[in-house]
Design a protein around this motif. Structure first.
Motif, PDB file in Angstrom:
ATOM      1  N   ASN A  15      79.187  46.830  49.162  1.00  0.00           N
ATOM      2  CA  ASN A  15      80.587  46.242  49.132  1.00  0.00           C
ATOM      3  C   ASN A  15      80.913  46.228  47.745  1.00  0.00           C
ATOM      4  O   ASN A  15      80.276  45.778  46.683  1.00  0.00           O
ATOM      5  CB  ASN A  15      80.835  45.045  49.961  1.00  0.00           C
ATOM      6  N   HIS A  19      77.340  58.922  51.203  1.00  0.00           N
ATOM      7  CA  HIS A  19      78.419  58.441  52.310  1.00  0.00           C
ATOM      8  C   HIS A  19      79.641  58.064  51.432  1.00  0.00           C
ATOM      9  O   HIS A  19      79.595  57.597  50.271  1.00  0.00           O
ATOM     10  CB  HIS A  19      77.941  56.920  52.983  1.00  0.00           C
ATOM     11  N   HIS A  22      83.563  49.572  51.387  1.00  0.00           N
ATOM     12  CA  HIS A  22      82.520  49.275  52.156  1.00  0.00           C
ATOM     13  C   HIS A  22      82.176  50.473  52.639  1.00  0.00           C
ATOM     14  O   HIS A  22      82.706  51.445  52.886  1.00  0.00           O
ATOM     15  CB  HIS A  22      82.934  48.396  53.457  1.00  0.00           C
ATOM     16  N   CYS A  23      80.462  50.483  52.553  1.00  0.00           N
ATOM     17  CA  CYS A  23      79.797  51.723  53.012  1.00  0.00           C
ATOM     18  C   CYS A  23      78.981  51.253  54.475  1.00  0.00           C
ATOM     19  O   CYS A  23      78.367  50.131  54.186  1.00  0.00           O
ATOM     20  CB  CYS A  23      79.032  52.199  52.001  1.00  0.00           C
ATOM     21  N   SER A  24      78.610  51.992  55.030  1.00  0.00           N
ATOM     22  CA  SER A  24      77.765  51.627  56.247  1.00  0.00           C
ATOM     23  C   SER A  24      76.477  51.463  55.768  1.00  0.00           C
ATOM     24  O   SER A  24      75.894  50.603  56.573  1.00  0.00           O
ATOM     25  CB  SER A  24      77.926  52.769  57.379  1.00  0.00           C
ATOM     26  N   CYS A  25      76.148  51.654  54.740  1.00  0.00           N
ATOM     27  CA  CYS A  25      74.655  51.197  54.232  1.00  0.00           C
ATOM     28  C   CYS A  25      74.577  49.724  53.778  1.00  0.00           C
ATOM     29  O   CYS A  25      73.972  49.490  52.966  1.00  0.00           O
ATOM     30  CB  CYS A  25      73.948  52.249  53.629  1.00  0.00           C
ATOM     31  N   HIS A  26      75.825  49.028  54.055  1.00  0.00           N
ATOM     32  CA  HIS A  26      75.937  47.627  53.633  1.00  0.00           C
ATOM     33  C   HIS A  26      76.162  47.366  52.057  1.00  0.00           C
ATOM     34  O   HIS A  26      75.756  46.572  51.339  1.00  0.00           O
ATOM     35  CB  HIS A  26      74.867  46.934  54.037  1.00  0.00           C
TER      36      HIS A  26
END
Length: 671
Positions: free
Chosen positions: A109, A73, A103-107
């Motif tokens: 940071n 991602h 930030h990535c959607s898989c949390h």
């Protein structure tokens, strides 16, 4: 000085190429508006001098970053983290922030500088480090590394920084030279199907070679690993690069170990954990171990236990049905563990050695253990077997009535106990025999905690405000009351005739059966659903209240179906039949726990409370008449109050007014 685009700012920006230009335009030390760190050249500043500054690297950070270490991602640059608080913890450096975030959607940071720094490492772009002088390995001890803490660790492999030649640039990233030059892809014998690529271990996969995840010791940090995404496989950097010696000799084992490569997995005889690819065998003892386990210390002193622990490959017969005293799961007697022959208890190797700060290696078998002196400094035994404080203390029994409480833990007195024949002073024998210095279980504090008394504090475990005896950490100054320390002492606990023994699980999350509140960490039994959190586990089994002439007993369930009994006889409000309460079987009195104990059940009347904004010591009193007005809120001082010890001062305040602001808030912020 060049004029540039405004990068979303309402005014034009000027590019400062050197520090002299920046100093000339700065009125004070300022921070970058994106990363929040002290600004330095090259950077942009507002042409209108409104205080807006941007590091050049932060200003030019891409809005979307396709990071080689996280190929699935993109990382999106956001002004605030997508959480209600707006704050986040960087998964690389473990520091919090409320500034811009990748930030990535898989949390995942990352701070801007953390994301870009690791991106440059992945791209093998080490120009940033050209100006940084290499520092060579230092001869350091294990204690030195402990003192330096995480600052002394490489941000790549998390091994001690001083082990190898390394960079330590001003930006705060410490990196081994060898880790900065790691190949992005490699082939390894532990996984011949695909090449392994350097990446973030954001799935917390265990290492295929050593089987460890390092999740607990690395907290939120995402380690670099070599991984195969299609096969969901990860290998630690240090495990990939570790040399496989043909023969390993270590003083902790009397025979040498020989390398034995294999395609199938095996169970290590030293730690009981699964291993693969490479094992080491001792042909004399017929054991097979991980390479790292060839050097397991034979004797350790752990904060989890007061005696030394000995490593055993196979447990003696008396330990065959033993459970680990930390995780409470069964210890396999056919594989290695640490045990104490004094107490007949055992520990999994990985439980007791996972955090290197929690144990020390004992080099000599006859090395002295921590002295086990009596907890109460004023208590000494005389020739007649009496104990002393200001007066002689006699060992019970003593028929003094159920209103008496132990001055150590403030729980009701029960046999055996010490009492003073000349003044009102009582001590459970168990409280009197606790040591002056003690390692408290499930605590992060490194040093043994020291006994204190006569201080008002909030217990870091049960959160009760107390002035009982306690154990205090010399570093963080947090305190644990005697009730919680005794509850955390190894071994099974019983409570209210519950059919199973209870053990403390520090990571348990659920609802307490006694009060219904959500708890993190609880006393429970793994094969049933009974749960108690700290506050309820330490409740007095019996209590006295003016609402009833008899002793009230703590009761778990109300079997009375008569609706009139479902109310509290003190506050006259309804009771939840599934929650614990105090009950008198003779009078059928039923009352809420909090109504009986009050807000501060573990404070001793007549003791001293030192308030920071009053010049004289204050005495804890219970006002029954002559209600003077509180010097803080102006309302009458009823019930528990603090009264100045100087009679001429006339200063008096509600206990709530002082505790709420000067104690509770202070402690919550510190912990």
């Amino acid at each position: 000085m060049e004029e540039s685009n405004n990068y979303g700012h309402q005014h034009p920006l000027l590019l400062m190429l050197n520090q002299d230009q920046l100093i000339h335009n700065q009125s004070a030390v300022t921070d970058c508006s994106r990363c929040g760190e002290k600004v330095s050249a090259p950077c942009f500043c507002c042409a209108e001098h409104c205080g807006f500054y941007l590091h050049k690297v932060c200003a030019e950070a891409p809005l979307e970053l396709n990071h080689p270490f996280h190929p699935h991602h993109p990382l999106l640059l956001m002004q605030n983290a997508p959480y209600s608080s707006g704050r986040y913890i960087c998964n690389f450096c473990d520091k919090g922030s409320n500034e811009f975030v990748y930030h990535c959607s898989c949390h995942l940071n990352f701070h801007i500088k953390c994301a870009l720094f690791t991106f440059n490492i992945a791209e093998n772009n080490l120009k940033e480090l050209d100006h940084v002088a290499l520092q060579h390995p230092l001869i350091s001890t294990e204690n030195d590394d402990e003192e330096l803490g995480d600052v002394s660790k490489c941000f790549g492999c998390w091994e001690p920084l001083a082990k190898y030649t390394h960079f330590s640039p001003d930006c705060g990233f410490n990196f081994h030279e060898k880790c900065a030059k790691l190949p992005f892809k490699l082939n390894h014998g532990c996984h011949r199907k695909h090449p392994l690529a350097l990446q973030f271990n954001n799935k917390w996969l265990s290492c295929k070679i050593c089987r460890a995840t390092n999740r607990k010791t690395d907290r939120r940090r995402i380690r670099f690993v070599y991984g195969c995404s299609p096969c969901k496989l990860a290998v630690h950097i240090e495990c990939v690069s570790a040399s496989l010696d043909l023969v390993v000799e270590d003083k902790s084992h009397e025979h040498p170990f020989s390398l034995f490569t294999r395609r199938s997995s095996f169970i290590c005889d030293a730690c009981g954990m699964e291993g693969s690819y490479a094992s080491y065998i001792c042909c004399t003892c017929n054991i097979m171990v991980h390479k790292k386990c060839t050097s397991l210390p034979r004797i350790i002193k752990s904060k989890w236990h007061d005696h030394r622990l000995f490593h055993k490959y196979f447990l003696p017969d008396e330990f065959t049905s033993s459970d680990c005293m930390i995780c409470h799961n069964e210890v396999d007697p056919e594989h290695g563990s640490y045990c104490c022959s004094h107490c007949n208890i055992t520990f999994h190797v990985h439980c007791v050695t996972e955090d290197k700060r929690s144990y020390s290696i004992v080099s000599l078998e006859n090395e002295d253990e921590m002295p086990n002196e009596s907890s109460i400094i004023v208590i000494e035994s005389n020739d007649a077997g009496e104990a002393k404080h200001m007066h002689n203390l006699m060992l019970g029994p003593f028929d003094g009535g159920y209103e008496n409480s132990c001055d150590g833990c403030m729980l009701p007195i029960s046999d055996p106990f010490y009492y003073c024949s000349e003044c009102v002073f009582f001590l459970h024998k168990a409280c009197a025999e606790l040591p002056k210095m003690k390692n408290v279980w499930h605590e992060l504090c490194r040093e043994p905690l020291a006994l204190i008394s006569d201080k008002v504090f909030e217990c870091a475990k049960c959160r009760h405000i107390c002035n009982t005896f306690a154990y205090e950490c010399s570093e963080c100054e947090s305190k644990r009351c005697f009730r919680c320390v005794i509850a955390l002492t190894p071994g099974a606990r019983t409570c209210l005739r519950h059919e199973h023994p209870l053990f403390f699980y520090k990571d348990y999350q659920g609802h307490c059966d006694a009060c219904g509140n959500l708890t993190l960490g609880a006393f429970c039994f793994k094969d049933c659903n009974f749960v108690l959190h700290f506050g309820c586990f330490s409740l007095p089994i019996t209590a006295h209240h003016k609402c009833d002439e008899h002793l009230l007993s703590l009761t778990a369930h109300d079997d009375n179906n008569y609706s009139e009994s479902h109310y509290c006889d003190i506050c006259e409000e309804s009771r939840d039949l599934n929650r614990w309460f105090y009950y008198c079987a003779i009078c059928s009195t039923s009352v809420h726990v909090n109504c009986v104990l009050g807000k501060y059940p573990f404070l001793k009347l007549g003791s001293i409370f030192e308030e920071t904004d009053h010049p004289h010591p204050l005495i804890i009193v219970k006002k029954k008449y002559y209600y003077f007005d509180c010097d803080k809120c102006g309302k009458p001082c009823e019930d528990l109050s603090l009264e100045c010890s100087k009679l001429e001062c006339k200063y008096i305040v509600h206990l709530d007014c002082v505790v709420h602001y000067t104690l509770r808030c202070f402690l919550w912020w510190r912990m």
